[in-house]
Scaffold this motif. Structure first.
Motif, PDB file in Angstrom:
ATOM      1  N   PRO A  37      11.989   4.676   1.178  1.00  0.00           N
ATOM      2  CA  PRO A  37      10.962   5.710   1.311  1.00  0.00           C
ATOM      3  C   PRO A  37       9.560   5.130   1.110  1.00  0.00           C
ATOM      4  O   PRO A  37       8.853   5.485   0.151  1.00  0.00           O
ATOM      5  N   ASP A  38       9.131   4.261   2.017  1.00  0.00           N
ATOM      6  CA  ASP A  38       7.888   3.526   1.736  1.00  0.00           C
ATOM      7  C   ASP A  38       6.939   3.454   2.931  1.00  0.00           C
ATOM      8  O   ASP A  38       6.114   2.541   3.004  1.00  0.00           O
ATOM      9  N   MET A  61       5.527   9.786   3.985  1.00  0.00           N
ATOM     10  CA  MET A  61       4.634  10.384   2.994  1.00  0.00           C
ATOM     11  C   MET A  61       3.866  11.557   3.602  1.00  0.00           C
ATOM     12  O   MET A  61       3.700  12.605   2.966  1.00  0.00           O
ATOM     13  N   LEU A  89       6.176  14.544   3.895  1.00  0.00           N
ATOM     14  CA  LEU A  89       6.412  15.159   2.593  1.00  0.00           C
ATOM     15  C   LEU A  89       5.241  16.049   2.192  1.00  0.00           C
ATOM     16  O   LEU A  89       5.428  17.170   1.693  1.00  0.00           O
ATOM     17  N   LYS A  90       4.045  15.567   2.412  1.00  0.00           N
ATOM     18  CA  LYS A  90       2.864  16.370   2.059  1.00  0.00           C
ATOM     19  C   LYS A  90       2.795  17.632   2.914  1.00  0.00           C
ATOM     20  O   LYS A  90       2.465  18.716   2.417  1.00  0.00           O
ATOM     21  N   ILE A 119      12.903   5.483  -5.626  1.00  0.00           N
ATOM     22  CA  ILE A 119      11.933   6.451  -5.114  1.00  0.00           C
ATOM     23  C   ILE A 119      10.652   6.289  -5.935  1.00  0.00           C
ATOM     24  O   ILE A 119      10.673   6.481  -7.162  1.00  0.00           O
ATOM     25  N   GLN A 127       4.688   8.088  -6.309  1.00  0.00           N
ATOM     26  CA  GLN A 127       3.910   8.926  -5.398  1.00  0.00           C
ATOM     27  C   GLN A 127       4.775   9.933  -4.660  1.00  0.00           C
ATOM     28  O   GLN A 127       4.275  10.930  -4.128  1.00  0.00           O
ATOM     29  N   ILE A 128       6.091   9.676  -4.639  1.00  0.00           N
ATOM     30  CA  ILE A 128       7.015  10.647  -4.041  1.00  0.00           C
ATOM     31  C   ILE A 128       7.617  11.545  -5.109  1.00  0.00           C
ATOM     32  O   ILE A 128       7.550  12.776  -5.015  1.00  0.00           O
ATOM     33  N   LEU A 178       5.236  14.056  -6.499  1.00  0.00           N
ATOM     34  CA  LEU A 178       4.517  14.909  -5.543  1.00  0.00           C
ATOM     35  C   LEU A 178       4.824  16.400  -5.714  1.00  0.00           C
ATOM     36  O   LEU A 178       3.892  17.227  -5.720  1.00  0.00           O
ATOM     37  N   THR A 222      10.954  16.074  -9.518  1.00  0.00           N
ATOM     38  CA  THR A 222      12.129  15.678  -8.737  1.00  0.00           C
ATOM     39  C   THR A 222      13.369  15.711  -9.614  1.00  0.00           C
ATOM     40  O   THR A 222      13.391  15.113 -10.699  1.00  0.00           O
TER      41      THR A 222
END
Length: 315
Positions: free
Chosen positions: A64-65, A70, A73-74, A90, A93-94, A97, A102
Protein backbone atom coordinates in the motif's frame (compact mmCIF):
# COMPACT_ATOMS: atom_id res chain seq x y z
CA UNK A 1 -19.69 4.25 9.46
CA UNK A 2 -17.94 4.38 6.11
CA UNK A 3 -15.48 1.47 6.02
CA UNK A 4 -12.51 0.60 3.81
CA UNK A 5 -11.40 -3.02 3.95
CA UNK A 6 -7.83 -4.36 3.52
CA UNK A 7 -7.58 -8.14 3.34
CA UNK A 8 -6.70 -11.34 1.54
CA UNK A 9 -7.63 -15.02 1.28
CA UNK A 10 -10.40 -16.63 3.34
CA UNK A 11 -9.62 -14.53 6.42
CA UNK A 12 -10.18 -11.35 4.44
CA UNK A 13 -13.20 -12.84 2.69
CA UNK A 14 -14.88 -13.68 6.03
CA UNK A 15 -14.09 -10.18 7.29
CA UNK A 16 -15.59 -8.52 4.23
CA UNK A 17 -18.66 -10.76 4.53
CA UNK A 18 -19.12 -9.63 8.14
CA UNK A 19 -18.81 -5.98 7.08
CA UNK A 20 -21.40 -6.49 4.35
CA UNK A 21 -23.79 -8.01 6.86
CA UNK A 22 -23.39 -5.06 9.24
CA UNK A 23 -25.26 -1.76 9.26
CA UNK A 24 -22.19 0.04 7.95
CA UNK A 25 -21.16 1.00 4.40
CA UNK A 26 -18.16 -0.64 2.74
CA UNK A 27 -16.85 1.98 0.31
CA UNK A 28 -13.60 0.39 -0.94
CA UNK A 29 -11.72 -2.93 -0.74
CA UNK A 30 -7.97 -3.41 -1.15
CA UNK A 31 -6.57 -6.91 -1.64
CA UNK A 32 -3.51 -8.68 -3.02
CA UNK A 33 -3.24 -10.28 -6.48
CA UNK A 34 -3.40 -14.08 -6.53
CA UNK A 35 -0.15 -15.72 -5.42
CA UNK A 36 1.68 -18.93 -6.29
CA UNK A 37 3.16 -19.19 -2.78
CA UNK A 38 2.30 -22.66 -1.43
CA UNK A 39 0.65 -21.36 1.73
CA UNK A 40 -1.22 -18.55 -0.04
CA UNK A 41 -2.95 -20.97 -2.43
CA UNK A 42 -4.70 -22.52 0.59
CA UNK A 43 -7.90 -21.02 1.97
CA UNK A 44 -7.99 -18.63 -0.98
CA UNK A 45 -11.59 -17.36 -1.09
CA UNK A 46 -11.39 -14.16 -3.12
CA UNK A 47 -11.89 -10.77 -1.49
CA UNK A 48 -11.90 -9.18 -4.96
CA UNK A 49 -14.70 -11.42 -6.23
CA UNK A 50 -16.88 -10.87 -3.16
CA UNK A 51 -16.40 -7.10 -3.34
CA UNK A 52 -17.21 -7.06 -7.06
CA UNK A 53 -20.41 -9.06 -6.46
CA UNK A 54 -21.58 -6.26 -4.18
CA UNK A 55 -20.48 -3.37 -6.37
CA UNK A 56 -17.60 -2.34 -4.12
CA UNK A 57 -14.58 -0.78 -5.89
CA UNK A 58 -11.47 -2.99 -5.65
CA UNK A 59 -7.78 -2.10 -5.61
CA UNK A 60 -5.23 -4.87 -6.23
CA UNK A 61 -1.90 -4.15 -4.59
CA UNK A 62 1.12 -6.03 -3.28
CA UNK A 63 2.02 -3.06 -1.06
CA UNK A 64 0.00 0.00 0.00
CA UNK A 65 2.60 2.57 -1.02
CA UNK A 66 1.49 4.35 -4.19
CA UNK A 67 -0.08 7.76 -4.74
CA UNK A 68 -3.14 6.42 -6.54
CA UNK A 69 -4.11 4.21 -3.60
CA UNK A 70 -3.63 7.09 -1.16
CA UNK A 71 -5.77 9.31 -3.35
CA UNK A 72 -8.54 6.70 -3.54
CA UNK A 73 -8.48 6.30 0.24
CA UNK A 74 -8.86 10.03 0.77
CA UNK A 75 -11.74 10.13 -1.72
CA UNK A 76 -13.41 7.24 0.13
CA UNK A 77 -13.35 9.37 3.30
CA UNK A 78 -13.51 6.39 5.70
CA UNK A 79 -14.54 6.46 9.32
CA UNK A 80 -12.71 3.16 9.83
CA UNK A 81 -10.35 0.79 8.03
CA UNK A 82 -10.77 -2.90 8.85
CA UNK A 83 -7.85 -5.20 7.94
CA UNK A 84 -7.39 -8.95 8.06
CA UNK A 85 -4.53 -10.93 6.51
CA UNK A 86 -2.96 -8.00 4.71
CA UNK A 87 0.51 -9.35 3.97
CA UNK A 88 2.63 -6.19 4.24
CA UNK A 89 3.07 -3.31 6.68
CA UNK A 90 0.37 -0.65 6.50
CA UNK A 91 2.05 2.75 7.05
CA UNK A 92 0.83 5.43 9.50
CA UNK A 93 -0.43 7.71 6.74
CA UNK A 94 -2.95 4.98 5.93
CA UNK A 95 -3.84 3.41 9.30
CA UNK A 96 -4.12 6.89 10.84
CA UNK A 97 -6.28 8.31 8.05
CA UNK A 98 -9.78 7.20 9.15
CA UNK A 99 -11.55 9.23 11.80
CA UNK A 100 -11.83 6.21 14.11
CA UNK A 101 -8.53 4.56 13.17
CA UNK A 102 -7.83 1.08 11.80
CA UNK A 103 -9.07 -2.22 13.24
CA UNK A 104 -6.87 -5.21 12.49
CA UNK A 105 -8.12 -8.80 12.90
CA UNK A 106 -5.38 -11.34 13.60
CA UNK A 107 -5.68 -15.11 14.07
CA UNK A 108 -3.80 -15.47 17.33
CA UNK A 109 -4.21 -14.61 20.99
CA UNK A 110 -2.13 -11.46 20.91
CA UNK A 111 0.38 -10.44 22.15
CA UNK A 112 1.57 -14.01 21.46
CA UNK A 113 2.11 -15.18 17.87
CA UNK A 114 2.13 -11.87 16.08
CA UNK A 115 3.25 -12.06 12.46
CA UNK A 116 2.58 -15.00 10.18
CA UNK A 117 1.08 -18.52 10.32
CA UNK A 118 0.17 -18.21 14.01
CA UNK A 119 -2.05 -21.30 14.22
CA UNK A 120 0.63 -23.54 12.74
CA UNK A 121 3.36 -22.20 15.02
CA UNK A 122 1.09 -22.40 18.08
CA UNK A 123 0.22 -26.03 17.37
CA UNK A 124 3.87 -26.97 16.83
CA UNK A 125 4.71 -25.35 20.16
CA UNK A 126 2.05 -27.23 22.09
CA UNK A 127 -0.18 -24.30 23.02
CA UNK A 128 -3.38 -25.26 24.84
CA UNK A 129 -5.55 -22.72 23.01
CA UNK A 130 -5.57 -20.53 19.92
CA UNK A 131 -7.90 -17.75 18.86
CA UNK A 132 -8.58 -14.47 17.12
CA UNK A 133 -7.87 -10.91 18.24
CA UNK A 134 -9.30 -7.65 16.92
CA UNK A 135 -7.08 -4.71 17.86
CA UNK A 136 -6.54 -1.08 16.92
CA UNK A 137 -3.53 -0.70 14.66
CA UNK A 138 -0.48 1.34 15.68
CA UNK A 139 3.11 1.73 14.46
CA UNK A 140 4.21 -1.73 15.65
CA UNK A 141 2.89 -4.79 13.82
CA UNK A 142 0.04 -6.57 15.66
CA UNK A 143 0.73 -4.54 18.82
CA UNK A 144 -2.24 -2.17 19.26
CA UNK A 145 -4.89 -2.12 21.97
CA UNK A 146 -7.20 -5.15 22.02
CA UNK A 147 -10.88 -4.54 21.20
CA UNK A 148 -12.19 -8.13 21.23
CA UNK A 149 -10.42 -11.47 21.72
CA UNK A 150 -11.82 -15.00 21.65
CA UNK A 151 -10.10 -18.36 22.24
CA UNK A 152 -10.77 -21.99 21.36
CA UNK A 153 -9.08 -25.00 23.01
CA UNK A 154 -6.55 -27.19 21.21
CA UNK A 155 -7.33 -30.90 21.58
CA UNK A 156 -4.70 -33.68 21.66
CA UNK A 157 -5.47 -34.81 18.10
CA UNK A 158 -6.36 -31.46 16.52
CA UNK A 159 -4.74 -30.54 13.23
CA UNK A 160 -4.03 -27.09 11.84
CA UNK A 161 -6.98 -27.67 9.51
CA UNK A 162 -9.31 -28.28 12.46
CA UNK A 163 -8.08 -25.14 14.18
CA UNK A 164 -8.36 -23.07 11.01
CA UNK A 165 -12.06 -23.89 10.73
CA UNK A 166 -12.71 -23.13 14.40
CA UNK A 167 -10.89 -19.82 14.39
CA UNK A 168 -12.14 -18.58 11.02
CA UNK A 169 -15.69 -19.05 12.35
CA UNK A 170 -14.83 -16.51 15.08
CA UNK A 171 -14.13 -13.72 12.58
CA UNK A 172 -17.73 -12.74 11.84
CA UNK A 173 -18.85 -12.39 15.47
CA UNK A 174 -15.62 -10.63 16.48
CA UNK A 175 -15.91 -8.11 13.64
CA UNK A 176 -19.56 -7.43 14.46
CA UNK A 177 -18.83 -6.91 18.15
CA UNK A 178 -15.84 -4.68 17.40
CA UNK A 179 -17.87 -2.50 15.03
CA UNK A 180 -20.51 -2.01 17.73
CA UNK A 181 -17.89 -0.92 20.25
CA UNK A 182 -16.17 1.49 17.87
CA UNK A 183 -19.41 2.97 16.52
CA UNK A 184 -20.55 3.63 20.10
CA UNK A 185 -17.52 5.86 20.63
CA UNK A 186 -15.69 3.51 22.97
CA UNK A 187 -11.92 3.88 23.13
CA UNK A 188 -11.22 2.14 26.46
CA UNK A 189 -9.58 -0.88 24.86
CA UNK A 190 -7.04 -3.14 26.59
CA UNK A 191 -3.32 -2.44 26.01
CA UNK A 192 -1.24 -5.47 25.13
CA UNK A 193 1.31 -6.74 27.63
CA UNK A 194 4.37 -6.45 25.41
CA UNK A 195 6.49 -8.51 27.83
CA UNK A 196 4.47 -11.52 26.58
CA UNK A 197 4.81 -10.73 22.88
CA UNK A 198 6.24 -13.12 20.28
CA UNK A 199 6.64 -12.64 16.54
CA UNK A 200 6.88 -15.38 13.89
CA UNK A 201 7.94 -15.39 10.24
CA UNK A 202 5.97 -16.63 7.25
CA UNK A 203 6.33 -20.38 6.73
CA UNK A 204 7.98 -21.97 3.71
CA UNK A 205 8.46 -25.55 2.55
CA UNK A 206 11.77 -25.67 4.43
CA UNK A 207 9.85 -25.31 7.70
CA UNK A 208 8.06 -28.62 7.03
CA UNK A 209 11.30 -30.63 6.96
CA UNK A 210 11.46 -33.10 9.88
CA UNK A 211 14.47 -32.92 12.18
CA UNK A 212 14.75 -36.30 13.89
CA UNK A 213 16.73 -34.71 16.72
CA UNK A 214 13.47 -33.14 17.89
CA UNK A 215 11.59 -35.08 20.59
CA UNK A 216 8.89 -37.35 19.19
CA UNK A 217 6.22 -35.22 20.88
CA UNK A 218 7.36 -32.15 18.92
CA UNK A 219 7.52 -34.02 15.60
CA UNK A 220 4.03 -35.43 16.15
CA UNK A 221 2.70 -31.89 16.59
CA UNK A 222 4.57 -30.78 13.45
CA UNK A 223 2.77 -33.53 11.51
CA UNK A 224 -0.61 -32.33 12.81
CA UNK A 225 0.34 -28.71 12.08
CA UNK A 226 1.10 -29.63 8.45
CA UNK A 227 -2.13 -31.47 7.74
CA UNK A 228 -3.78 -31.45 4.32
CA UNK A 229 -4.23 -29.10 2.53
CA UNK A 230 -1.03 -27.59 4.01
CA UNK A 231 2.31 -28.83 2.63
CA UNK A 232 2.92 -31.91 4.76
CA UNK A 233 5.83 -32.55 7.09
CA UNK A 234 8.39 -34.56 5.17
CA UNK A 235 11.56 -36.61 5.45
CA UNK A 236 13.70 -38.70 3.08
CA UNK A 237 14.08 -42.47 2.87
CA UNK A 238 16.50 -44.12 0.45
CA UNK A 239 16.72 -40.92 -1.57
CA UNK A 240 12.95 -40.38 -1.87
CA UNK A 241 11.01 -37.58 -0.22
CA UNK A 242 8.25 -39.00 1.98
CA UNK A 243 5.42 -36.96 3.44
CA UNK A 244 4.20 -38.00 6.87
CA UNK A 245 0.40 -37.77 7.04
CA UNK A 246 -0.34 -39.40 10.38
CA UNK A 247 1.86 -40.19 13.35
CA UNK A 248 1.77 -40.69 17.09
CA UNK A 249 4.19 -40.88 19.99
CA UNK A 250 5.30 -44.44 20.76
CA UNK A 251 4.13 -46.24 23.86
CA UNK A 252 7.54 -47.84 24.24
CA UNK A 253 10.89 -46.17 24.93
CA UNK A 254 13.53 -46.77 22.27
CA UNK A 255 17.24 -46.03 22.10
CA UNK A 256 19.63 -45.49 19.24
CA UNK A 257 20.32 -42.95 16.53
CA UNK A 258 17.64 -40.39 15.59
CA UNK A 259 15.98 -41.28 12.28
CA UNK A 260 16.47 -45.04 12.53
CA UNK A 261 13.59 -47.12 11.10
CA UNK A 262 13.35 -49.41 14.09
CA UNK A 263 10.35 -51.60 14.88
CA UNK A 264 6.62 -52.01 14.36
CA UNK A 265 4.30 -50.76 17.09
CA UNK A 266 0.52 -50.80 16.83
CA UNK A 267 -0.56 -49.65 13.35
CA UNK A 268 2.75 -48.09 12.43
CA UNK A 269 6.52 -48.13 12.39
CA UNK A 270 8.66 -46.55 15.12
CA UNK A 271 11.33 -44.06 14.10
CA UNK A 272 13.93 -43.27 16.76
CA UNK A 273 13.71 -39.60 17.71
CA UNK A 274 15.25 -37.06 20.05
CA UNK A 275 18.73 -35.68 20.60
CA UNK A 276 19.13 -37.91 23.68
CA UNK A 277 17.83 -41.07 22.00
CA UNK A 278 21.21 -42.72 22.43
CA UNK A 279 20.55 -42.87 26.18
CA UNK A 280 17.53 -45.11 25.63
CA UNK A 281 15.11 -42.85 27.49
CA UNK A 282 13.20 -41.31 24.59
CA UNK A 283 9.93 -42.25 22.96
CA UNK A 284 9.94 -42.70 19.22
CA UNK A 285 7.61 -41.42 16.54
CA UNK A 286 5.18 -44.01 15.24
CA UNK A 287 4.57 -43.19 11.58
CA UNK A 288 1.18 -44.55 10.58
CA UNK A 289 0.52 -43.14 7.12
CA UNK A 290 2.74 -41.65 4.40
CA UNK A 291 2.49 -40.09 0.96
CA UNK A 292 5.13 -40.89 -1.64
CA UNK A 293 6.57 -38.46 -4.15
CA UNK A 294 4.11 -39.62 -6.83
CA UNK A 295 1.16 -38.76 -4.55
CA UNK A 296 0.31 -42.28 -3.40
CA UNK A 297 -0.97 -42.60 0.18
CA UNK A 298 0.09 -45.76 2.01
CA UNK A 299 0.02 -47.28 5.48
CA UNK A 300 3.52 -46.95 6.90
CA UNK A 301 3.66 -50.71 7.38
CA UNK A 302 3.26 -51.13 3.62
CA UNK A 303 5.90 -48.51 2.83
CA UNK A 304 8.53 -49.67 5.35
CA UNK A 305 8.54 -53.34 4.37
CA UNK A 306 11.71 -54.09 6.30
CA UNK A 307 13.18 -52.52 9.38
CA UNK A 308 16.54 -50.77 9.31
CA UNK A 309 17.97 -47.82 7.45
CA UNK A 310 17.48 -44.18 8.31
CA UNK A 311 15.15 -41.29 7.62
CA UNK A 312 17.15 -38.15 6.88
CA UNK A 313 16.43 -34.47 6.33
CA UNK A 314 18.12 -34.55 2.89
CA UNK A 315 18.14 -37.11 0.05
Amino acid sequence: MRIVMFGYQTWGHRTLQALLESDHEVVLAATHPKSEHAYEKIWDDSVADLAAEHGIPVLLRNRPDDEELMGRLKEADPDLIVANNWRTWIPPQIFGLPRRGTLNVHDSLLPAYAGFSPIIWALINGEKEVGVTAHMMNEELDAGDIVVQRAVPVGPSDTATDLFHRTVDLIGPIVAESLDFIASGRTDFAPQDRSKASFFHKRSIEDSRIDWNWPAEDIERLVRAQSDPYPNAFTHYRGERVRVLKASVSKGVYGGTPGRVFIREGDGVVIVAGADARRGRSRGLVIERVRTEDGTDLPATDYFRTMGGYLTDRP
